[in-house]
Scaffold this motif. Structure first.
Motif, PDB file in Angstrom:
ATOM      1  N   THR A   1      -3.340   4.399  -4.678  1.00 46.41           N
ATOM      2  CA  THR A   1      -2.872   5.178  -5.371  1.00 46.41           C
ATOM      3  C   THR A   1      -1.744   6.055  -5.389  1.00 46.41           C
ATOM      4  O   THR A   1      -0.996   4.578  -5.220  1.00 46.41           O
ATOM      5  N   PRO A   2      -1.243   7.221  -5.258  1.00 47.53           N
ATOM      6  CA  PRO A   2       0.175   7.342  -6.111  1.00 47.53           C
ATOM      7  C   PRO A   2       0.758   6.804  -4.251  1.00 47.53           C
ATOM      8  O   PRO A   2       1.975   6.098  -4.798  1.00 47.53           O
ATOM      9  N   ASP A   3       0.467   6.977  -2.679  1.00 49.17           N
ATOM     10  CA  ASP A   3       1.574   6.165  -2.039  1.00 49.17           C
ATOM     11  C   ASP A   3       1.151   4.856  -2.174  1.00 49.17           C
ATOM     12  O   ASP A   3       2.853   4.323  -1.889  1.00 49.17           O
ATOM     13  N   GLN A   4       0.291   4.498  -2.475  1.00 47.64           N
ATOM     14  CA  GLN A   4       0.934   2.490  -2.425  1.00 47.64           C
ATOM     15  C   GLN A   4       1.249   2.337  -3.618  1.00 47.64           C
ATOM     16  O   GLN A   4       2.504   1.241  -3.830  1.00 47.64           O
ATOM     17  N   ILE A   5       1.711   2.535  -4.447  1.00 42.80           N
ATOM     18  CA  ILE A   5       2.065   2.863  -5.610  1.00 42.80           C
ATOM     19  C   ILE A   5       3.673   3.063  -5.507  1.00 42.80           C
ATOM     20  O   ILE A   5       4.736   2.290  -5.801  1.00 42.80           O
ATOM     21  N   ARG A   6       3.958   3.817  -4.465  1.00 39.33           N
ATOM     22  CA  ARG A   6       5.313   4.634  -4.361  1.00 39.33           C
ATOM     23  C   ARG A   6       5.810   3.579  -3.162  1.00 39.33           C
ATOM     24  O   ARG A   6       7.220   3.035  -2.887  1.00 39.33           O
TER      25      ARG A   6
ATOM     26  N   SER B   1     -20.136  -8.443   2.144  1.00 41.21           N
ATOM     27  CA  SER B   1     -19.181  -7.141   2.099  1.00 41.21           C
ATOM     28  C   SER B   1     -19.216  -7.469   0.211  1.00 41.21           C
ATOM     29  O   SER B   1     -19.641  -8.497  -0.703  1.00 41.21           O
ATOM     30  N   GLN B   2     -18.683  -5.904   0.256  1.00 40.66           N
ATOM     31  CA  GLN B   2     -18.760  -6.133  -1.632  1.00 40.66           C
ATOM     32  C   GLN B   2     -17.638  -4.969  -1.646  1.00 40.66           C
ATOM     33  O   GLN B   2     -17.116  -3.829  -0.638  1.00 40.66           O
ATOM     34  N   THR B   3     -16.754  -5.146  -2.982  1.00 42.31           N
ATOM     35  CA  THR B   3     -15.228  -4.519  -3.209  1.00 42.31           C
ATOM     36  C   THR B   3     -15.846  -3.599  -4.431  1.00 42.31           C
ATOM     37  O   THR B   3     -16.730  -4.120  -5.477  1.00 42.31           O
ATOM     38  N   THR B   4     -15.159  -2.646  -4.736  1.00 37.56           N
ATOM     39  CA  THR B   4     -15.698  -1.507  -6.069  1.00 37.56           C
ATOM     40  C   THR B   4     -13.705  -1.940  -6.647  1.00 37.56           C
ATOM     41  O   THR B   4     -12.881  -1.450  -6.436  1.00 37.56           O
ATOM     42  N   ALA B   5     -13.788  -1.907  -7.891  1.00 42.12           N
ATOM     43  CA  ALA B   5     -12.314  -1.799  -8.936  1.00 42.12           C
ATOM     44  C   ALA B   5     -11.986  -0.572  -8.414  1.00 42.12           C
ATOM     45  O   ALA B   5     -13.073   0.416  -8.880  1.00 42.12           O
ATOM     46  N   LYS B   6     -10.570  -0.523  -8.249  1.00 38.66           N
ATOM     47  CA  LYS B   6     -10.155   1.357  -7.981  1.00 38.66           C
ATOM     48  C   LYS B   6      -8.881   0.895  -7.767  1.00 38.66           C
ATOM     49  O   LYS B   6      -8.256  -0.265  -7.956  1.00 38.66           O
ATOM     50  N   SER B   7      -7.672   1.799  -8.150  1.00 43.54           N
ATOM     51  CA  SER B   7      -6.258   1.973  -9.110  1.00 43.54           C
ATOM     52  C   SER B   7      -5.921   2.021  -7.959  1.00 43.54           C
ATOM     53  O   SER B   7      -6.367   3.128  -7.068  1.00 43.54           O
TER      54      SER B   7
ATOM     55  N   GLN C   1      -9.497  -1.241   2.704  1.00 44.55           N
ATOM     56  CA  GLN C   1      -9.940   0.493   2.293  1.00 44.55           C
ATOM     57  C   GLN C   1     -10.791   0.334   1.423  1.00 44.55           C
ATOM     58  O   GLN C   1     -12.012   1.027   1.555  1.00 44.55           O
ATOM     59  N   HIS C   2     -11.192  -0.524   0.766  1.00 43.96           N
ATOM     60  CA  HIS C   2     -12.241  -0.454  -0.495  1.00 43.96           C
ATOM     61  C   HIS C   2     -13.641  -1.691  -0.187  1.00 43.96           C
ATOM     62  O   HIS C   2     -14.021  -1.915  -1.689  1.00 43.96           O
ATOM     63  N   THR C   3     -13.646  -1.976   1.107  1.00 55.59           N
ATOM     64  CA  THR C   3     -14.547  -3.158   1.415  1.00 55.59           C
ATOM     65  C   THR C   3     -16.073  -1.762   2.305  1.00 55.59           C
ATOM     66  O   THR C   3     -15.663  -1.836   3.251  1.00 55.59           O
ATOM     67  N   THR C   4     -17.370  -2.244   1.266  1.00 55.11           N
ATOM     68  CA  THR C   4     -17.826  -1.369   1.851  1.00 55.11           C
ATOM     69  C   THR C   4     -19.049  -2.059   2.678  1.00 55.11           C
ATOM     70  O   THR C   4     -19.550  -3.408   1.882  1.00 55.11           O
TER      71      THR C   4
ATOM     72  N   LYS D   1       6.429 -10.640  -3.893  1.00 52.17           N
ATOM     73  CA  LYS D   1       5.266 -10.828  -3.536  1.00 52.17           C
ATOM     74  C   LYS D   1       5.043 -10.585  -2.095  1.00 52.17           C
ATOM     75  O   LYS D   1       3.575 -10.307  -2.690  1.00 52.17           O
ATOM     76  N   PRO D   2       5.513 -10.619  -1.281  1.00 50.36           N
ATOM     77  CA  PRO D   2       5.140 -10.466  -0.240  1.00 50.36           C
ATOM     78  C   PRO D   2       4.409  -9.164  -0.034  1.00 50.36           C
ATOM     79  O   PRO D   2       3.682  -8.213   0.770  1.00 50.36           O
ATOM     80  N   GLY D   3       5.369  -8.413   0.067  1.00 48.89           N
ATOM     81  CA  GLY D   3       5.401  -7.206  -0.496  1.00 48.89           C
ATOM     82  C   GLY D   3       3.977  -6.444  -1.151  1.00 48.89           C
ATOM     83  O   GLY D   3       2.689  -5.658  -0.358  1.00 48.89           O
ATOM     84  N   TYR D   4       3.366  -6.877  -1.988  1.00 47.41           N
ATOM     85  CA  TYR D   4       2.193  -6.465  -3.368  1.00 47.41           C
ATOM     86  C   TYR D   4       1.264  -7.174  -2.083  1.00 47.41           C
ATOM     87  O   TYR D   4      -0.234  -6.969  -2.608  1.00 47.41           O
ATOM     88  N   ALA D   5       0.954  -8.555  -1.407  1.00 49.12           N
ATOM     89  CA  ALA D   5       0.714  -9.161  -0.972  1.00 49.12           C
ATOM     90  C   ALA D   5       0.059  -8.000   0.615  1.00 49.12           C
ATOM     91  O   ALA D   5      -1.088  -7.872   0.725  1.00 49.12           O
ATOM     92  N   GLU D   6       0.922  -7.919   0.886  1.00 49.29           N
ATOM     93  CA  GLU D   6       0.289  -6.493   2.087  1.00 49.29           C
ATOM     94  C   GLU D   6      -0.320  -5.521   1.264  1.00 49.29           C
ATOM     95  O   GLU D   6      -1.319  -4.648   2.330  1.00 49.29           O
ATOM     96  N   LEU D   7      -0.096  -4.714   0.127  1.00 46.54           N
ATOM     97  CA  LEU D   7      -0.756  -3.848  -0.174  1.00 46.54           C
ATOM     98  C   LEU D   7      -1.764  -3.894  -0.886  1.00 46.54           C
ATOM     99  O   LEU D   7      -3.135  -3.407  -0.814  1.00 46.54           O
ATOM    100  N   LYS D   8      -2.211  -5.504  -1.778  1.00 45.59           N
ATOM    101  CA  LYS D   8      -3.421  -5.855  -1.374  1.00 45.59           C
ATOM    102  C   LYS D   8      -4.375  -6.052  -0.655  1.00 45.59           C
ATOM    103  O   LYS D   8      -5.195  -5.141  -0.663  1.00 45.59           O
ATOM    104  N   SER D   9      -3.886  -6.207   0.561  1.00 37.12           N
ATOM    105  CA  SER D   9      -4.764  -6.290   1.691  1.00 37.12           C
ATOM    106  C   SER D   9      -5.005  -5.180   2.233  1.00 37.12           C
ATOM    107  O   SER D   9      -6.464  -4.859   2.809  1.00 37.12           O
ATOM    108  N   GLU D  10      -4.182  -4.450   2.161  1.00 36.06           N
ATOM    109  CA  GLU D  10      -4.811  -3.329   2.959  1.00 36.06           C
ATOM    110  C   GLU D  10      -5.905  -2.703   1.751  1.00 36.06           C
ATOM    111  O   GLU D  10      -6.624  -1.944   2.106  1.00 36.06           O
ATOM    112  N   TRP D  11      -5.389  -2.823   0.434  1.00 40.44           N
ATOM    113  CA  TRP D  11      -6.201  -2.181  -0.211  1.00 40.44           C
ATOM    114  C   TRP D  11      -7.761  -2.460  -0.560  1.00 40.44           C
ATOM    115  O   TRP D  11      -8.838  -2.091   0.052  1.00 40.44           O
ATOM    116  N   LEU D  12      -7.800  -3.890   0.010  1.00 44.66           N
ATOM    117  CA  LEU D  12      -9.172  -4.695   0.189  1.00 44.66           C
ATOM    118  C   LEU D  12      -9.421  -3.857   1.448  1.00 44.66           C
ATOM    119  O   LEU D  12     -11.356  -4.046   1.180  1.00 44.66           O
TER     120      LEU D  12
END
Length: 385
Positions: A11-16, A3-9, A372-375, A359-370
């Motif tokens: 989303t507005p939904d994740q920020i919310r 797998s490889q990931t691309t840096a991405k900010s 979504q953005h792993t190809t 910390k758990p909240g951000y960990a969950e969002l980071k896992s979700e982001w990873l």
């Protein structure tokens, strides 16, 4: 497959959905336009520039952006004008907690000046108790909608008035009943915090917390006085500390003695990017000092100041910063932990919020982001390519 990931900010939904912490928000600066209209009708307040909620919201934003101090201050005359009864204060405070929770704020310290809500006969104590009732009701409503938030109040004294000691004593009496600290606000120029030394000395004797609006419009002398003469725990805004930081042509950064002191002592800066743009602290989000202060590891926090006047929320503030600086969820977590470390509640409660919620909240969002953005890519060691 690898797998490889691309840096991405984010989303507005994740920020919310990210757990956020807010330390600098004015109760009278965050009303819903529709609430202003309804309360004006119920309380007999006249003089609103618009009676249609949508048009009124636009008026508030334009007045705040006008560059006219007179028009900016007029916006608060309307919000404070409809906050003169017990029921109005309960409603505004409850809606404040609801709105913050819906925006992903898990801890907030909201400030207001009790002395500004006495025109229809309320006592200072009745004002404090009504606002606290509203915050608790808002917390309950938020829980019913699946959101978690804790709201503490900061009692503010107006720096041009002469009631600071009285308000400080009030904050101390209610310190275990929803009030977590004290603040002074109002025009900095001509009204230095040293006019209220008796209030700050009293709070220090009582081992109570306080922040001071400083370093927003006036500059380094305001910051120095707030820290060295008054002993503030935090700086309300503090954005002008950038005036004591020099960036040389070769990129070398040199901190003056005051800036070094603020960073070394980990003094929290209650930065409010959108509001700071309105008051001229920066010309754009990309030029806001928060970028450099974050790089230099100051105790920087992100805040809203006045959500109605700045047409903002914590999510919008972070969206602007993500666009301007390419911030990631890691950066958002850094700001949020900074703010929680700087809150005016006991250490064990701050630590629990950081470890159990943030910390758990951000960990969950980071896992979700990873995810979504792993190809998937082809692995030559497997295929023989």
């Amino acid at each position: 497959m690898t797998s490889q990931t691309t840096a991405k900010s984010p989303t507005p939904d994740q920020i919310r959905r990210a757990p956020k912490v807010l330390l600098h928000d004015h109760l009278d600066g965050g009303l819903r336009p529709g609430t202003v209209v309804e309360l004006a009708r119920e309380t007999g307040y006249s003089g609103l520039p618009e009676t249609d909620p949508e048009k009124l919201g636009v008026w508030f934003r334009r007045a705040a952006d006008s560059g006219s101090l007179e028009r900016y201050l007029e916006t608060f005359s309307h919000t404070v004008g409809v906050m003169q009864t017990r029921d109005a204060l309960v409603r505004v405070a409850a809606e404040c907690a609801e709105d913050l929770a819906a925006d992903g704020v898990v801890y907030a310290e909201v400030r207001y000046a009790p002395e500004q809500h006495l025109e229809q006969g309320l006592t200072l104590e009745q004002v404090v108790e009504a606002v606290d009732e509203g915050f608790r009701e808002g917390e309950r409503r938020a829980r019913g909608n699946g959101h978690r938030i804790r709201v503490g109040a900061l009692l503010t004294a107006m720096r041009h008035a002469a009631r600071a000691l009285e308000i400080a004593e009030l904050a101390n009496r209610y310190r275990d009943r929803g009030v977590v600290g004290f603040d002074i606000a109002g025009a900095e120029a001509g009204y230095p915090p040293t006019r209220h030394l008796d209030a700050f000395e009293y709070l220090k004797r009582e081992n109570n917390h306080f922040t001071i609006h400083a370093g927003e419009a006036f500059g380094l002398p305001s910051i120095w006085q707030a820290l060295q003469w008054c002993g503030a725990d935090r700086l309300g805004h503090g954005v002008r500390i950038i005036d004591d930081i020099q960036v040389r042509e070769d990129g070398t950064v040199v901190l003056g003695r005051l800036a070094s002191y603020v960073r070394d002592k980990r003094i929290p800066l209650e930065l409010c990017p959108s509001s700071n743009l309105q008051t001229g602290a920066a010309d754009s989000y990309a030029e806001h000092p928060i970028g450099l202060l974050r790089e230099l590891h100051f105790r920087a926090t992100v805040n809203t100041d006045n959500r109605l006047m700045s047409h903002t929320s914590m999510s919008r503030e972070f969206e602007h910063l993500v666009d301007a600086f390419g911030y990631t969820l890691d950066d958002m977590q850094w700001f949020s932990v900074n703010a929680m470390k700087s809150a005016f509640i006991p250490f064990d409660e701050r630590l629990a919020m950081i470890n159990d919620v943030i910390k758990p909240g951000y960990a969950e969002l980071k896992s979700e982001w990873l995810f979504q953005h792993t190809t998937p890519t082809r692995d030559s060691s497997v295929t023989g390519d």
